[in-house]
Write an enzyme that holds these catalytic residues in place. Structure first.
Site, PDB file in Angstrom:
ATOM      1  N   LYS A 123       0.818  -1.208   0.000  1.00  0.00           N
ATOM      2  CA  LYS A 123       0.000   0.000   0.000  1.00  0.00           C
ATOM      3  C   LYS A 123       0.857   1.266   0.000  1.00  0.00           C
ATOM      4  O   LYS A 123       0.418   2.319  -0.488  1.00  0.00           O
ATOM      5  CB  LYS A 123      -0.941   0.019   1.213  1.00  0.00           C
ATOM      6  CG  LYS A 123      -1.903  -1.159   1.284  1.00  0.00           C
ATOM      7  CD  LYS A 123      -2.867  -1.178   0.112  1.00  0.00           C
ATOM      8  CE  LYS A 123      -2.658  -2.317  -0.821  1.00  0.00           C
ATOM      9  NZ  LYS A 123      -3.560  -2.361  -1.983  1.00  0.00           N
ATOM     10  N   HIS A 149      -8.462   6.962  -1.452  1.00  0.00           N
ATOM     11  CA  HIS A 149      -8.246   5.532  -1.648  1.00  0.00           C
ATOM     12  C   HIS A 149      -6.824   5.122  -1.275  1.00  0.00           C
ATOM     13  O   HIS A 149      -6.621   4.166  -0.523  1.00  0.00           O
ATOM     14  CB  HIS A 149      -8.543   5.164  -3.093  1.00  0.00           C
ATOM     15  CG  HIS A 149      -8.341   3.719  -3.408  1.00  0.00           C
ATOM     16  ND1 HIS A 149      -9.051   2.721  -2.787  1.00  0.00           N
ATOM     17  CD2 HIS A 149      -7.507   3.093  -4.270  1.00  0.00           C
ATOM     18  CE1 HIS A 149      -8.663   1.541  -3.244  1.00  0.00           C
ATOM     19  NE2 HIS A 149      -7.727   1.743  -4.147  1.00  0.00           N
ATOM     20  N   GLN A 210     -13.174  -2.905 -10.294  1.00  0.00           N
ATOM     21  CA  GLN A 210     -12.987  -2.513  -8.900  1.00  0.00           C
ATOM     22  C   GLN A 210     -14.314  -2.462  -8.155  1.00  0.00           C
ATOM     23  O   GLN A 210     -14.396  -2.859  -6.983  1.00  0.00           O
ATOM     24  CB  GLN A 210     -12.276  -1.164  -8.838  1.00  0.00           C
ATOM     25  CG  GLN A 210     -10.815  -1.246  -9.252  1.00  0.00           C
ATOM     26  CD  GLN A 210     -10.165   0.119  -9.328  1.00  0.00           C
ATOM     27  OE1 GLN A 210     -10.697   1.044  -9.932  1.00  0.00           O
ATOM     28  NE2 GLN A 210      -9.004   0.255  -8.737  1.00  0.00           N
TER      29      GLN A 210
END
Length: 345
Positions: A123, A149, A210
């Site tokens: 991430k 996000h 997504q």
């Protein structure tokens, strides 16, 4: 007051030390959530404030080779994470209905816990997506959705690695790494330039993929509210499901704005162009000009869709009016013209 503060401190120490998974407590950044929070906040500040300020008087970087290499590395990283999640669980015996967290020290359980930490680490590598947008001055890509996000994900995943590194929690990462294989492949191809970009007609389907991912995660998490027969920590089902729900609505709004509304506008423009061609023989946006005699002078009018937008009046050389250019009238006299621009759109 001091007793209240002391009780909060004791609760925090117990939460961080006694209730956490001891197998991951010594992993980098796992002793406390505050370093991760600081990194996420620094990321948001850089991409929204500091980065644009540093680039203000600089030309945008091209970075084509860097982008190809970076996205290829992300494809490989995502593929490895997907392989680990598949081999250690979801394609090798995990129960999609309800899967408990294995807190043992078996090689399989330890491998899953390590894989969860590497997913957490991934991430942070995704921050470079935004850094490159800023360096290329592609600020339109640094949207609120994009920053939320990317900025929230390391903090969200931290709790899973700290308390539930395995079992039902890892379904999100299992799907997400697969989506990222497709996504970074697209970005890598797009970075190769126009010769490849013309084949990348499927960008909007990445957003749909997504959105499907978030729906599957919601269903997978919320089913435990009705039957949790594997004793999975139900709080994390709420936590993961709520995140998926939030991102689903954010991505849905993005999809409607970026694609559906754009398609409606394009169809409206095409319809207006067709109507203009039918009505006056000229497509919308096509200019038509004419010369008219006006008070002894030749006036040139330019019309757009039948509306006069520009008018230029031609006068003789003896005129004292300021001029911007010259033309020759039909009788051979050289004249100058002054252009009056309409303020109408």
């Amino acid at each position: 007051m001091m007793d209240y503060i002391s009780s909060i401190y004791d609760y925090w120490r117990d939460l961080m030390e006694n209730k956490a998974d001891p197998r991951t407590k010594d992993y980098p950044l796992m002793s406390s959530p505050f370093p991760t929070i600081a990194i996420c906040l620094s990321y948001a500040y850089f991409v929204k404030v500091l980065g644009p300020k540093l680039m203000e008087n600089r030309k945008p970087f091209q970075l084509r080779t860097v982008l190809v290499v970076y996205n290829f590395a992300q494809v490989l990283f995502s593929a490895w994470l997907f392989y680990e999640a598949s081999l250690n669980g979801w394609l090798n015996g995990y129960n999609f209905r309800c899967e408990p967290v294995d807190y043992s020290y078996t090689p399989e359980a330890l491998r899953t816990a390590r894989g969860c930490w590497w997913y957490f680490f991934s991430k942070f590598t995704e921050f470079f997506d935004t850094f490159f947008f800023v360096m290329r001055k592609r600020y339109d890509q640094v949207s609120t959705l994009h920053v939320i996000h990317h900025g929230i994900m390391p903090f969200s995943v931290w709790w899973g690695v700290k308390y539930t590194p395995g079992g039902h929690s890892t379904f999100f990462g299992f799907l997400n790494t697969f989506v990222h294989i497709v996504m970074y492949t697209y970005y890598m191809l797009a970075a190769m330039g126009p010769k490849v970009q013309k084949y990348l007609w499927w960008k909007k389907y990445l957003t749909l993929l997504q959105m499907v991912q978030f729906v599957l995660v919601m269903v997978h998490s919320f089913q435990l509210f009705f039957k949790n027969d594997c004793n999975y920590p139900i709080g994390f089902a709420y936590f993961i499901g709520a995140h998926a729900l939030m991102f689903y609505f954010l991505f849905t709004n993005f999809y409607k704005t970026r694609y559906l509304n754009s398609e409606k506008k394009n169809k409206a423009v095409a319809a207006a162009a067709a109507a203009g061609l039918k009505n006056n023989g000229h497509p919308n946006g096509i200019l038509k000009s004419s010369l008219l005699q006006q008070n002894g002078n030749i006036a040139k009018y330019t019309e757009i869709n039948g509306n006069t937008k520009f008018a230029s009046t031609m006068t003789t050389l003896a005129a004292t009016t300021p001029t911007t250019g010259s033309v020759t009238t039909p009788n051979g006299n050289v004249t100058r013209q002054r252009i009056h621009a309409s303020t109408d759109n």
